[in-house]
Structures are given as C-alpha cells and as structure tokens.
Enzyme design. Structure first.
Site, PDB file in Angstrom:
ATOM      1  N   ARG A 144      -3.404  -9.065  10.252  1.00 51.39           N
ATOM      2  CA  ARG A 144      -4.509  -9.461   9.369  1.00 51.39           C
ATOM      3  C   ARG A 144      -4.629  -8.440   8.261  1.00 51.39           C
ATOM      4  NH1 ARG A 144      -9.623  -9.508  10.785  1.00 51.39           N
ATOM      5  NH2 ARG A 144      -9.603  -7.927  12.390  1.00 51.39           N
ATOM      6  N   THR A 145      -5.148  -8.900   7.119  1.00 49.80           N
ATOM      7  CA  THR A 145      -5.405  -7.955   6.042  1.00 49.80           C
ATOM      8  C   THR A 145      -6.671  -7.184   6.380  1.00 49.80           C
ATOM      9  OG1 THR A 145      -4.452  -9.446   4.429  1.00 49.80           O
ATOM     10  CG2 THR A 145      -5.856  -7.699   3.599  1.00 49.80           C
ATOM     11  N   LEU A 146      -6.556  -5.881   6.441  1.00 49.38           N
ATOM     12  CA  LEU A 146      -7.721  -5.063   6.768  1.00 49.38           C
ATOM     13  C   LEU A 146      -8.249  -4.339   5.539  1.00 49.38           C
ATOM     14  CD1 LEU A 146      -6.385  -3.631  10.119  1.00 49.38           C
ATOM     15  CD2 LEU A 146      -8.120  -5.395   9.832  1.00 49.38           C
TER      16      LEU A 146
END
Lengths: 286, 244
Positions: free
Chosen positions: B21-23
C-alpha cells in the site's frame, strides 16, 4: 422456410452457409407487431402498434426509455426486449457514473450487437428473438439504428419492423429524402402515417399506437394518449391518399382542410366509426 | 493484465500486510497552478522532483496532454502520476479504437480520474497526487481538480499544494473572464514567482502550458527573474550576533 436437419442447433452451419436458428429468430421479429422509427438531423421519432391479447387486457409495452438521450422500440419476443432494455439502461447509467456524460448511442448499439452475437455462437444459448429500433443522440446529432437477433446493426434514416412493416417501409421509402431536414412536427406526422399504413385500413387511434420523441434539447419521452389523438386528428388524411406533388410538408391546417373536403367523397372502412372523437363512445350508442 | 496482477498481489499481501500500500510519497512535485482564459486553459508547474527535502530532480515534466482535448498537471508522488498516465493512455486508446467521431472530453477524463482516485482511496492504497485537469471541447472550456482522496471540483482557477495558500489569493484578486493570453501568463508568472520565493520545494525552472480548441502547447522550460537585493538581507544577523 422449411424444417431441415441443420436447424436444431444455433452452432450448426447448414451446407449453404446459413445458421437457421438465427434466421428463425429473425422470423420471430417479423411476427411481432410493427415498430417504426424515423430521424432528422436533430430528432428521432419512434412509433409502435399496440397489440393486446384481448379487449380485456392491457397492451404490451414496446417502447422503452433507456436514458434521456436514448430510446428503443422493440418487435418480437417482448420479454427478450425487456431484458435487453435493462442491459442498455445499465450500460448508460454506468457510463454516466464514470464519465458524467451521456453514452454515445453509436457505442451502445455496438455493445448490444456484440451481446447478441454471443448468443449465436454458444450451444447452450439461443439468439434473442427481438429486433430493436434504437434512437439516440451522439456528438454528431440524432441517429436511428436497427439491431438484429443476428448481431448485425445498421443505421437508418427511417425503418420499420414487425408484421405488415412492408407497408410502412414503402411509405417511408417514398418520403425519406426529406426527413433529414424535417421539423419535429413533420417527423411525428410521417411516423403516424407510416403507422397507419401498417394497420391495413383499420382506423388510426391513439389507443392502438404509441409515439415517442427525442431530440437535441428534448429528452426522450413517450407522448401521452391525448396529445397523440390530437395529432392524429390534425394530420388526418384519408387512407391511401398521397399528397400529389410530394412537396416538403406544408402547414397542418392546409392538410386538415383538404382532408375534410376529401372525407365525404372517399371510401373508408373508417367511415362507419364516425369522427375520431367518438372512439370513446360505448358500442350501445349504435 | 496489469490490473488483475496487482489485485492478486494485494490479496497475497493481506497476509503480509502493508507491503503493497502507499504509505507516504517519495519523489514529489510541488504546486500546479491553472486558470481559464479567453481561448482555453493556461497551466503552470515547475520542473522539480523533490526527494524529501532534497531538490533532487530538476527536469521533471509535470504536465502532459491527454487525448485531443485535455491537459493533466500533477503534484505529489511522481511515480503515481506516471501510473495515472498509463491508465489514461489505455483509456484514450480504447476511445480512439471506437473510431466513431465521438471522443472523451475534459469533463469525462476528469470524472474518470475522480473515480480512479476515490476507489484507490477506499482501498487504503491511494495514488498520492493532486491533479489538475484542463481542456477545451466544442468551444467549452473546462478546468477541474481531483485530490488523492477523491475530492473533486471545477472552477475558473485552481491550484494544488502550496499554490492553494500562495497563488489562489492572487488569482481571486486578479482573475477575470476573457483574460488575454499575455495577461494570463502574467498572472501565472506572478503566482509562480511567489511560490518560488516562499515554497522550499520549488525550483526555478518552469513550464507554462496552454490548451485551446486547436490543441496543447507546452512551453520550453525557462526561469523567472528574482530579486534578492533587499536591505534586510544585508547583514541579517546584525540584531542577533552569533545566530545564522
């Protein structure tokens, strides 16, 4: 068409290169009650003849609104027609959700045709037994398409399908040259006359036909019965009369006057039924 | 197809959570500013790609044409911008393949992007961008923006990131209907100059793009003139010896 040994399966070719099941499906369209469509540059008019099982029942719904800018008239197995209309509505609304704009009718028609084609190439399916006259708007104006059970589609200036549609087609063929530039009112009038042609002498009344209109700036809607009856009364030309010079249609008043004078002299299976306004009168008045 | 592969990867990663996931963003672009003018849309963005506080990349094109009628500018994670360009490429390709005289206009592209951004946000895997979408179709000018959480709207002038705080007040004061091209550019340069002075992630190399009915033109990169000769900058520590 006669039965033969290649007509059981849609996935069986005949030696002559025909798929009989598909052709039989198109026969089903020819047996349905008539549907007619015409278009100008800016408007499309759809008309259909309402067939009811008996005097006691209501008639089948054959014209469906698919979106504000697309409508469809069907002939054939109306149940199949309803299913396809639901598909079309679904496609339109999904497109609108993603792109917030109207699905171009030309693309919807291709999707519909591809859907119909699938049923001609699966052994566990059967072709849809319905022909669809799809009228809609696009970036380039108003369009009328005919979708076949075979999965073919064609664009038309005017077309008629269903039983006794040939009579309507003959009328439309004579007049279609002027449709592109027609006004909305003239287009509706031509649709009514074409519808009357399919009735083979039966009197045209708003209870036995349905008219729908859509155009640039005018969302698709079905005209209500009273409006249709008024239009019929205004356009009333006795059966089989053809405007001699085949001019671009002039004012309705002129036509109305001409027809009144002609009425007395003309034959009419319609004559006994009296004025259109009487059609609501009960039989016991006789 | 790439989309189904990434779905599978995400499913697998549910077991080893968070690896897909893009954090947070890594290489980012700063503000994009755009306005409507007489003939269409004008958009400006600098060519910087920051790596945290390092001004690492200085020739990044953050504005790209989309189809015949639209221009997309992006701030935020640059790799996500590139991913979006791939999505749009495919979208425009299929649109062209219909070959039927219909084409997706800026409104349609804007809404498509909104759906993409919002759906990614709902999966807790956003595309970390704020986008500016401008275009002209059939004489109708269109200018809109979409954020990484799917907030979207249209307006006569938009800005992203720091531009919201520094450029929009200027635009509110000076924008009016039917700006000429020269006036539009002047206003944009004024905004970009303020951003250059005050935004630490701005670099002095920018492009201005215009889109009209005829098509897209993106200027060659150039820099703004700046002035640093203020007397307050001479001997800045004169009132506090020892500080820097």
């Amino acid at each position: 068409m006669f039965r033969n040994q290649y007509d059981t399966d849609v996935t069986t070719w005949s030696p002559a290169g025909r798929l009989f099941q598909v052709e039989y499906a198109m026969e089903a369209v020819k047996q349905g009650s008539a549907a007619i469509g015409l278009r100008s540059k800016t408007h499309v008019v759809l008309a259909c003849v309402n067939k009811a099982n008996s005097e006691l029942s209501s008639h089948q719904k054959k014209i469906f609104k698919v979106d504000d800018h697309i409508g469809v008239a069907i002939a054939g197995l109306t149940a199949d027609g309803r299913v396809l209309s639901r598909y079309m509505r679904s496609e339109c609304i999904n497109y609108n959700y993603t792109y917030e704009s109207a699905l171009p009718v030309g693309r919807l028609v291709v999707q519909l045709a591809d859907k119909a084609q699938v049923c001609t190439q699966r052994s566990w399916k059967r072709p849809y037994g319905v022909g669809l006259l799809v009228g809609g708007l696009d970036e380039s104006g108003a369009h009328l398409y005919y979708n076949c059970p075979s999965g073919n589609y064609f664009e038309y200036q005017a077309f008629a399908i269903g039983s006794r549609s040939q009579a309507a087609k003959t009328y439309l063929e004579r007049r279609f040259g002027s449709f592109q530039e027609s006004s909305r009112e003239d287009l509706i009038k031509d649709a009514l006359i074409a519808t009357r042609e399919t009735l083979q002498g039966e009197k045209l009344r708003s209870s036995i036909c349905t008219i729908a209109v859509l155009g640039v700036g005018e969302p698709f809607h079905i005209l209500d019965q009273d409006t249709v009856q008024q239009l019929i009364d205004a356009f009333e030309i006795v059966a089989d009369e053809e405007p001699p010079a085949a001019d671009p249609p002039t004012g309705e008043a002129e036509q109305g006057a001409a027809s009144e004078e002609g009425a007395a002299a003309d034959q009419g299976a319609a004559a006994d039924q009296g004025a259109a306004a009487d059609e609501g009168a009960a039989p016991m008045d006789i | 197809m790439s989309l189904s592969e990434s779905n599978q990867a995400q499913h697998n990663s549910l077991l080893s959570s968070d690896s897909q996931r893009t954090l947070y963003p890594y290489v980012t672009g700063t503000s994009v500013v755009a306005l409507k003018y007489k003939d269409g849309i004008l958009m400006a963005a600098d060519m910087g790609g920051s790596y945290g506080s390092t001004l690492r990349y200085k020739s990044v094109e953050r504005m790209k044409p989309v189809g015949k009628h639209s221009l997309l500018g992006a701030s935020g994670e640059l790799s996500d911008f590139q991913e979006l360009l791939r999505y749009l490429d495919e979208l425009i390709l299929y649109d062209n393949m219909w070959d039927d005289g219909n084409s997706l206009g800026p409104k349609e592209v804007h809404n498509y992007l909104t759906r993409v951004m919002y759906n990614r946000r709902n999966k807790f895997n956003p595309l970390w961008n704020t986008l500016v979408l401008g275009g002209v179709k059939n004489g109708q000018k269109y200018l809109g923006t979409v954020t990484m959480i799917g907030v979207h709207f249209e307006d006569n002038h938009v800005a992203t990131g720091f531009g919201n705080h520094l450029a929009r007040p200027i635009l509110r004061d000076e924008w009016h209907e039917n700006l000429s091209f020269e006036d539009g550019v002047k206003i944009l340069e004024k905004c970009m100059r303020v951003l250059l002075y005050r935004d630490r992630s701005a670099v002095n190399k920018l492009q201005i793009a215009k889109i009209t009915e005829e098509g897209v033109t993106i200027s060659q990169p150039y820099s703004l003139k700046t002035f640093w000769g203020f007397s307050a900058f001479q001997n800045p520590t004169v009132g506090a010896e020892g500080s820097w």
